[in-house]
Design a protein around this motif. Structure first.
Motif, PDB file in Angstrom:
ATOM      1  N   MET A 271       0.836  -1.200   0.000  1.00  0.00           N
ATOM      2  CA  MET A 271       0.000   0.000   0.000  1.00  0.00           C
ATOM      3  C   MET A 271       0.872   1.251   0.000  1.00  0.00           C
ATOM      4  O   MET A 271       1.785   1.368   0.815  1.00  0.00           O
ATOM      5  N   THR A 272       0.570   2.172  -0.897  1.00  0.00           N
ATOM      6  CA  THR A 272       1.304   3.435  -0.947  1.00  0.00           C
ATOM      7  C   THR A 272       0.657   4.445  -0.004  1.00  0.00           C
ATOM      8  O   THR A 272      -0.564   4.488   0.150  1.00  0.00           O
ATOM      9  N   GLY A 273       1.488   5.263   0.624  1.00  0.00           N
ATOM     10  CA  GLY A 273       1.017   6.210   1.629  1.00  0.00           C
ATOM     11  C   GLY A 273       0.794   7.603   1.073  1.00  0.00           C
ATOM     12  O   GLY A 273       1.459   8.032   0.137  1.00  0.00           O
ATOM     13  N   HIS A 274      -0.129   8.314   1.699  1.00  0.00           N
ATOM     14  CA  HIS A 274      -0.395   9.708   1.334  1.00  0.00           C
ATOM     15  C   HIS A 274       0.526  10.609   2.153  1.00  0.00           C
ATOM     16  O   HIS A 274       0.103  11.247   3.127  1.00  0.00           O
ATOM     17  N   LEU A 275       1.794  10.655   1.787  1.00  0.00           N
ATOM     18  CA  LEU A 275       2.738  11.533   2.464  1.00  0.00           C
ATOM     19  C   LEU A 275       3.740  12.047   1.443  1.00  0.00           C
ATOM     20  O   LEU A 275       4.075  11.345   0.483  1.00  0.00           O
ATOM     21  N   ALA A 276       4.197  13.252   1.634  1.00  0.00           N
ATOM     22  CA  ALA A 276       5.162  13.854   0.713  1.00  0.00           C
ATOM     23  C   ALA A 276       6.576  13.470   1.119  1.00  0.00           C
ATOM     24  O   ALA A 276       6.901  13.390   2.302  1.00  0.00           O
ATOM     25  N   VAL A 277       7.429  13.256   0.100  1.00  0.00           N
ATOM     26  CA  VAL A 277       8.851  12.958   0.331  1.00  0.00           C
ATOM     27  C   VAL A 277       9.647  13.908  -0.570  1.00  0.00           C
ATOM     28  O   VAL A 277      10.226  13.500  -1.581  1.00  0.00           O
ATOM     29  N   PRO A 278       9.662  15.189  -0.221  1.00  0.00           N
ATOM     30  CA  PRO A 278      10.192  16.203  -1.147  1.00  0.00           C
ATOM     31  C   PRO A 278      11.667  16.031  -1.490  1.00  0.00           C
ATOM     32  O   PRO A 278      12.096  16.418  -2.584  1.00  0.00           O
ATOM     33  N   ARG A 279      12.458  15.466  -0.587  1.00  0.00           N
ATOM     34  CA  ARG A 279      13.894  15.313  -0.873  1.00  0.00           C
ATOM     35  C   ARG A 279      14.151  14.189  -1.859  1.00  0.00           C
ATOM     36  O   ARG A 279      15.260  14.054  -2.379  1.00  0.00           O
ATOM     37  N   LEU A 280      13.108  13.401  -2.142  1.00  0.00           N
ATOM     38  CA  LEU A 280      13.227  12.351  -3.152  1.00  0.00           C
ATOM     39  C   LEU A 280      12.553  12.766  -4.456  1.00  0.00           C
ATOM     40  O   LEU A 280      13.089  12.543  -5.541  1.00  0.00           O
ATOM     41  N   THR A 310      -3.427   1.957  -3.419  1.00  0.00           N
ATOM     42  CA  THR A 310      -3.348   3.230  -2.696  1.00  0.00           C
ATOM     43  C   THR A 310      -3.910   3.059  -1.288  1.00  0.00           C
ATOM     44  O   THR A 310      -4.702   2.154  -1.027  1.00  0.00           O
ATOM     45  N   ASP A 311      -3.510   3.935  -0.395  1.00  0.00           N
ATOM     46  CA  ASP A 311      -4.238   4.076   0.854  1.00  0.00           C
ATOM     47  C   ASP A 311      -5.612   4.667   0.512  1.00  0.00           C
ATOM     48  O   ASP A 311      -5.866   5.081  -0.633  1.00  0.00           O
ATOM     49  N   GLY A 335       1.227   4.420 -11.152  1.00  0.00           N
ATOM     50  CA  GLY A 335       1.550   2.999 -11.219  1.00  0.00           C
ATOM     51  C   GLY A 335       0.774   2.130 -10.256  1.00  0.00           C
ATOM     52  O   GLY A 335       1.074   0.929 -10.129  1.00  0.00           O
ATOM     53  N   ASN A 336      -0.223   2.684  -9.568  1.00  0.00           N
ATOM     54  CA  ASN A 336      -1.053   1.870  -8.676  1.00  0.00           C
ATOM     55  C   ASN A 336      -1.950   0.949  -9.496  1.00  0.00           C
ATOM     56  O   ASN A 336      -2.513   1.358 -10.508  1.00  0.00           O
ATOM     57  N   ASP A 337      -2.110  -0.285  -9.024  1.00  0.00           N
ATOM     58  CA  ASP A 337      -3.005  -1.241  -9.670  1.00  0.00           C
ATOM     59  C   ASP A 337      -4.425  -1.131  -9.147  1.00  0.00           C
ATOM     60  O   ASP A 337      -5.383  -1.390  -9.871  1.00  0.00           O
ATOM     61  N   LEU A 338      -4.555  -0.785  -7.856  1.00  0.00           N
ATOM     62  CA  LEU A 338      -5.853  -0.741  -7.202  1.00  0.00           C
ATOM     63  C   LEU A 338      -6.036   0.606  -6.508  1.00  0.00           C
ATOM     64  O   LEU A 338      -5.101   1.102  -5.861  1.00  0.00           O
ATOM     65  N   LEU A 339      -7.221   1.177  -6.617  1.00  0.00           N
ATOM     66  CA  LEU A 339      -7.561   2.439  -5.964  1.00  0.00           C
ATOM     67  C   LEU A 339      -8.566   2.133  -4.855  1.00  0.00           C
ATOM     68  O   LEU A 339      -9.653   1.629  -5.124  1.00  0.00           O
ATOM     69  N   LEU A 340      -8.184   2.431  -3.625  1.00  0.00           N
ATOM     70  CA  LEU A 340      -8.988   2.050  -2.465  1.00  0.00           C
ATOM     71  C   LEU A 340      -9.861   3.202  -1.972  1.00  0.00           C
ATOM     72  O   LEU A 340      -9.381   4.319  -1.792  1.00  0.00           O
ATOM     73  N   PHE A 341     -11.135   2.891  -1.710  1.00  0.00           N
ATOM     74  CA  PHE A 341     -12.052   3.794  -1.014  1.00  0.00           C
ATOM     75  C   PHE A 341     -12.125   5.167  -1.681  1.00  0.00           C
ATOM     76  O   PHE A 341     -11.880   6.196  -1.058  1.00  0.00           O
ATOM     77  N   SER A 342     -12.471   5.158  -2.954  1.00  0.00           N
ATOM     78  CA  SER A 342     -12.695   6.437  -3.615  1.00  0.00           C
ATOM     79  C   SER A 342     -13.964   7.074  -3.048  1.00  0.00           C
ATOM     80  O   SER A 342     -14.965   6.391  -2.827  1.00  0.00           O
TER      81      SER A 342
END
Length: 580
Positions: A271-280, A310-311, A335-342
């Motif tokens: 599961m991918t998280g809803h958070l920013a990683v600006p240095r990446l 997705t989360d 690149g997400n395969d599944l979208l959760l709880f739209s």
């Protein structure tokens, strides 16, 4: 027939022996894949799946990528959300359903109902970090990950996941949104906290890998979350966008290690998280919709072959109330395969179709995602096993063996963080029990206080944000005449701002209380939740953590106070945080 000489026979036998020795040695260099591992599931060629993919329309393919949600209650009486979901299932616009709060039997009935309406089997799922009971009443409630890590026993982690998998399949659920492999490096983290296995990398990997096998060897998809790591933030992504200030070197050295281990272990979903990683990424774009992170890092660099989900897309870190089409398209492009709880699955479905038709999303990317989904559904044998036996539900969930397992984890996780040997166990005498809360609620600790009073003559006082000055004064006076004082904390996490979720008055009261108690009088702090709270009151010499406020945790804390058990748990975090 020509006769073979003894010398020839001897040479042939010697050659056979060499082959017999060399073949196992070669085999050991590359372990065979197990049927529950992603490496096995996604590497197999299947002509039936290829034919199915060719037969599917674009509408049907996109439908497979959307996971809707429903309350697990009998909503057949005309509830508009229920009726809409029923229609979407019949139209093939969703490929799975996540179950929210409700009860186990109704969830099983609803799973059967929706499966009977769908032209292709649905992927049913739930967040089961602490067991099926986290969503469905009647099931077994287990302690959180941090308690499990405190036992240090991966066999318990495997057994817990196996038990959850058995209960999940009984009600028709195929995917658990667990384990949480975030490393809780930041004591002020308001959302992960005891959901994490801690901040020790080897321990977190050992426990999460055991859970992955426990789930998947028992036919439930495990899901590692929240990629690329939600442990070092101070904002709850349900409420706003957290920021992970880690560069590439730090990520590979710390946050990504449990995910890489999970991939090597054969986890089916991440599961991918809803958070920013600006240095990446160089931007404040959430990781869940970042192609740099989802495709570039997770799919390509780490080599993950499985399902990326997705989360929940209704979370405020991503959803602003009117951006469903935009965020849905970006999630797929990432690149997400599944979208959760739209928040609006039909709107998401239409937006993604339009993006494919306009060339904004390549058709071969959609086919690759749907192929993975079909591969997993075939592994689960959903065509043959999509309906569950309702007659087995009551007998197969919350079994005695599962309840005993949950109790054993609670017992073996009980941790004495620090101790004055004069304080434990308690001797006979009058006890003042102070229930410390960050919200006004008369229920937490009520049963525990009654049981405490049966063990020791005790008086219980609640200290919450609304406590008046008179109660503070009278409690301080009562502490002076009691033979022992227990602070029973039901604070689970820190606040959304990363600060201690206690008022200034509450904090000052505890400091004043600790100063007023003679050193030889027992003053014991018991945290029925986060261990980090203990760090806020270093002057208290004896501190215990259960990591959970469930009944078993309360019971074992009482046994500790009476001296009837010895604590076995080890703190799986540094109370001061970690600097990788």
């Amino acid at each position: 027939m020509k006769k073979i000489s003894p010398i020839t026979i001897a040479l042939l036998c010697f050659a056979a022996l060499l082959i017999a020795i060399s073949v196992p040695a070669a085999a050991k260099s590359k372990p065979s894949q197990k049927k529950w591992q992603a490496q096995y599931i996604f590497s197999r060629k299947d002509s039936d799946i290829e034919k199915e993919l060719q037969r599917m329309t674009l509408d049907e393919k996109i439908g497979q990528m959307i996971i809707a949600q429903t309350e697990s209650r009998n909503n057949s009486g005309g509830d508009p959300n229920y009726l809409q979901l029923q229609r979407l299932v019949q139209q093939g616009k969703v490929g799975g359903i996540m179950f929210m709060k409700g009860d186990a039997f109704n969830a099983a009935m609803m799973a059967n109902h929706f499966q009977s309406l769908a032209s292709r089997p649905l992927l049913m799922s739930a967040d089961m970090e602490r067991g099926l009971a986290m969503r469905l009443s009647g099931a077994t409630e287990f302690p959180p990950n941090m308690a499990l890590a405190a036992t240090g026993n991966p066999e318990l982690a495997y057994a817990m996941a196996k038990a959850i998998a058995g209960e999940a399949r009984t009600v028709g659920i195929h995917q658990s949104y667990s384990p949480n492999v975030d490393l809780n490096i930041n004591p002020a983290n308001p959302v992960i906290n005891t959901r994490s296995f801690g901040d020790n990398v080897p321990l977190a990997i050992t426990m999460s890998n055991a859970m992955i096998e426990g789930f998947q060897a028992n036919n439930v998809i495990a899901t590692a979350k929240h990629f690329p790591g939600h442990g070092d933030v101070t904002v709850d992504s349900h409420l706003a966008l957290p920021v992970l200030n880690a560069d590439r070197q730090r990520l590979f050295a710390y946050e990504l290690r449990p995910f890489k281990a999970a991939i090597d272990q054969g986890i089916i979903s991440i599961m991918t998280g809803h958070l920013a990683v600006p240095r990446l990424t160089g931007s404040m774009e959430p990781a869940s919709v970042s192609k740099t992170i989802v495709t570039g890092l997770l799919r390509n660099e780490l080599g993950f072959q499985g399902l990326i989900i997705t989360d929940a897309m209704n979370m405020k870190a991503l959803y602003n109330g009117n951006n469903v089409p935009e965020m849905s398209v970006k999630a797929v492009q990432a690149g997400n395969d599944l979208l959760l709880f739209s928040p609006a699955p039909e709107l998401a479905h239409a937006a993604i179709i339009r993006a494919v038709q306009e060339g904004a999303i390549p058709m071969n990317q959609i086919d690759a995602s749907v192929k993975r989904i079909l591969q997993v559904k075939k592994w689960l044998q959903l065509e043959e096993k999509k309906l569950v036996d309702l007659n087995r539900v009551q007998s197969q969930i919350s079994t005695n063996s599962h309840l005993r397992l949950a109790a054993e984890i609670s017992s073996r996780s009980l941790t004495v963080v620090r101790q004055d040997p004069r304080h434990l166990p308690l001797k006979n005498g009058r006890v003042l029990n102070i229930i410390l809360q960050d919200k006004s609620n008369p229920e937490p600790g009520r049963e525990y206080a009654e049981k405490l009073n049966r063990s020791f003559p005790s008086t219980t006082v609640r200290i919450d944000p609304k406590t008046d000055p008179q109660t503070y004064a009278s409690t301080l006076a009562a502490a002076g005449t009691a033979d022992a004082v227990i602070i029973s904390s039901y604070v689970q996490v820190f606040s959304g701002s990363g600060t201690l979720r206690l008022t200034g008055q509450q904090q000052q009261f505890i400091h004043s209380l600790a100063q007023s108690i003679p050193e030889n009088k027992p003053l014991i702090f018991i945290s029925f939740g986060t261990p980090y709270l203990i760090n806020a009151f270093p002057e208290i010499k004896t501190a215990v953590c259960t990591y959970s406020s469930n009944r078993e945790s309360e019971d074992y804390a009482l046994l500790l106070l009476r001296g009837e058990i010895k604590p076995e748990g080890s703190l799986p975090v540094s109370l001061h945080g970690v600097t990788p």
